[in-house]
Design a protein around this motif. Structure first.
Motif, PDB file in Angstrom:
ATOM      1  N   VAL A 100       0.845  -1.202   0.000  1.00 38.68           N
ATOM      2  CA  VAL A 100       0.000   0.000   0.000  1.00 38.68           C
ATOM      3  C   VAL A 100       0.881   1.254   0.000  1.00 38.68           C
ATOM      4  O   VAL A 100       0.583   2.241  -0.694  1.00 38.68           O
ATOM      5  CB  VAL A 100      -0.985  -0.004   1.189  1.00 38.68           C
ATOM      6  N   TYR A 118      -3.847  -1.680  -8.924  1.00 36.43           N
ATOM      7  CA  TYR A 118      -4.764  -1.850  -7.798  1.00 36.43           C
ATOM      8  C   TYR A 118      -4.997  -3.328  -7.499  1.00 36.43           C
ATOM      9  O   TYR A 118      -5.057  -3.729  -6.326  1.00 36.43           O
ATOM     10  CB  TYR A 118      -6.092  -1.145  -8.065  1.00 36.43           C
ATOM     11  N   ALA A 121      -2.146  -4.640  -5.443  1.00 32.60           N
ATOM     12  CA  ALA A 121      -2.217  -4.174  -4.052  1.00 32.60           C
ATOM     13  C   ALA A 121      -3.351  -4.872  -3.295  1.00 32.60           C
ATOM     14  O   ALA A 121      -3.184  -5.263  -2.128  1.00 32.60           O
ATOM     15  CB  ALA A 121      -2.399  -2.661  -4.019  1.00 32.60           C
ATOM     16  N   ILE A 122      -4.483  -5.042  -3.950  1.00 32.89           N
ATOM     17  CA  ILE A 122      -5.619  -5.741  -3.322  1.00 32.89           C
ATOM     18  C   ILE A 122      -5.240  -7.199  -3.036  1.00 32.89           C
ATOM     19  O   ILE A 122      -5.542  -7.734  -1.964  1.00 32.89           O
ATOM     20  CB  ILE A 122      -6.878  -5.631  -4.210  1.00 32.89           C
ATOM     21  N   CYS A 125      -3.080  -7.449   0.029  1.00 33.74           N
ATOM     22  CA  CYS A 125      -3.882  -7.384   1.258  1.00 33.74           C
ATOM     23  C   CYS A 125      -4.623  -8.703   1.491  1.00 33.74           C
ATOM     24  O   CYS A 125      -4.694  -9.196   2.619  1.00 33.74           O
ATOM     25  CB  CYS A 125      -4.871  -6.224   1.176  1.00 33.74           C
ATOM     26  N   GLN A 133      -8.829  -3.856   4.291  1.00 32.50           N
ATOM     27  CA  GLN A 133      -7.948  -2.999   3.497  1.00 32.50           C
ATOM     28  C   GLN A 133      -8.178  -3.237   1.999  1.00 32.50           C
ATOM     29  O   GLN A 133      -8.096  -2.313   1.203  1.00 32.50           O
ATOM     30  CB  GLN A 133      -6.484  -3.239   3.856  1.00 32.50           C
ATOM     31  N   SER A 134      -8.484  -4.463   1.624  1.00 36.53           N
ATOM     32  CA  SER A 134      -8.803  -4.768   0.223  1.00 36.53           C
ATOM     33  C   SER A 134     -10.013  -3.959  -0.235  1.00 36.53           C
ATOM     34  O   SER A 134     -10.023  -3.405  -1.339  1.00 36.53           O
ATOM     35  CB  SER A 134      -9.091  -6.266   0.039  1.00 36.53           C
ATOM     36  N   LEU A 137      -9.094  -0.306  -0.714  1.00 37.22           N
ATOM     37  CA  LEU A 137      -8.394  -0.088  -1.987  1.00 37.22           C
ATOM     38  C   LEU A 137      -9.351  -0.144  -3.176  1.00 37.22           C
ATOM     39  O   LEU A 137      -9.226   0.638  -4.122  1.00 37.22           O
ATOM     40  CB  LEU A 137      -7.263  -1.101  -2.160  1.00 37.22           C
ATOM     41  N   ARG A 140     -11.099   3.118  -3.193  1.00 43.20           N
ATOM     42  CA  ARG A 140     -10.202   4.173  -3.657  1.00 43.20           C
ATOM     43  C   ARG A 140     -10.052   4.112  -5.181  1.00 43.20           C
ATOM     44  O   ARG A 140     -10.057   5.127  -5.859  1.00 43.20           O
ATOM     45  CB  ARG A 140      -8.831   4.045  -2.997  1.00 43.20           C
TER      46      ARG A 140
END
Length: 148
Positions: A100, A118, A121-122, A125, A133-134, A137, A140
Motif C-alpha cells: 500500500v 490496484y 495491491a488488493i 492485502c 484494506q482490500s 483499496l 479508492r
C-alpha cells in the motif's frame, strides 16, 4: 576471413535475467544484474524492473525492495511496470503495508495507476488476510478512477 565478436548488451542481459527469474534462479539473475555494472552496461528502469520481477517470483520481496529503493537513489524514473512489480513482490511476501505504501508512492512520483496496479495491491492485502484494506483499496480505485 575475420570473425566478428558479438557482445551482449542491455537487451541481452534483460532477456537472460528474465529467463533466470522465470526458472527460479533469482541468485543467478542478481549476479548477472550486478555484473552489468562491472561491464559498464547501463542499468536502466527496464533492467531494474526485470530484476525486481525475478526477486518477486522467488518470494524475495526484501531484495526486490532494495533494488526498487536503489532506483530512487539513482534518480531513475520508476514507471508503472517497476511499481507493479514491486507491489506484486510485496504481495507474495505478505507485506501488505509496504504494498500500500508503494501504491501511495505512485501518486507522489506522478506515475499512473492501472487496474493491474490496484489488483496487485488488493491481492497483497488478501494474501495477508486484510480483507478490510482490500475493500478500502477497491473503493479508492473506484473513487479515483483507473485506466485499464
Amino acid at each position: 576471413m575475420r570473425k566478428s565478436r558479438v557482445q551482449p548488451n542491455v537487451l541481452t542481459y534483460s532477456s537472460v535475467i528474465s529467463a533466470c527469474g522465470r526458472a527460479g534462479q533469482w541468485r543467478r539473475a542478481l549476479e548477472l544484474f550486478l555484473s552489468m555494472y562491472h561491464l559498464g552496461l547501463e542499468r536502466d528502469v527496464i533492467i531494474y524492473s526485470v530484476a525486481i520481477t525475478a526477486c518477486e517470483k522467488a518470494d524475495q520481496w526484501k531484495l526486490a525492495l532494495q533494488l526498487f529503493d536503489e532506483m530512487g537513489i539513482l534518480r531513475l524514473k520508476r514507471d508503472h511496470i517497476a511499481f507493479n512489480s514491486m507491489i506484486s513482490a510485496c504481495g507474495r511476501g505478505k507485506a501488505w503495508k509496504k504494498a500500500v505504501e508503494v501504491l501511495d508512492m505512485m501518486e507522489e512520483e506522478d506515475v499512473g495507476r492501472t487496474v493491474v496496479t490496484y489488483s496487485a495491491a488488493i491481492t497483497a492485502c488478501a494474501r495477508a488476510k486484510k480483507w478490510r484494506q482490500s475493500i478500502v483499496l477497491l473503493e479508492r480505485m473506484q473513487e479515483k478512477g483507473s485506466p485499464p
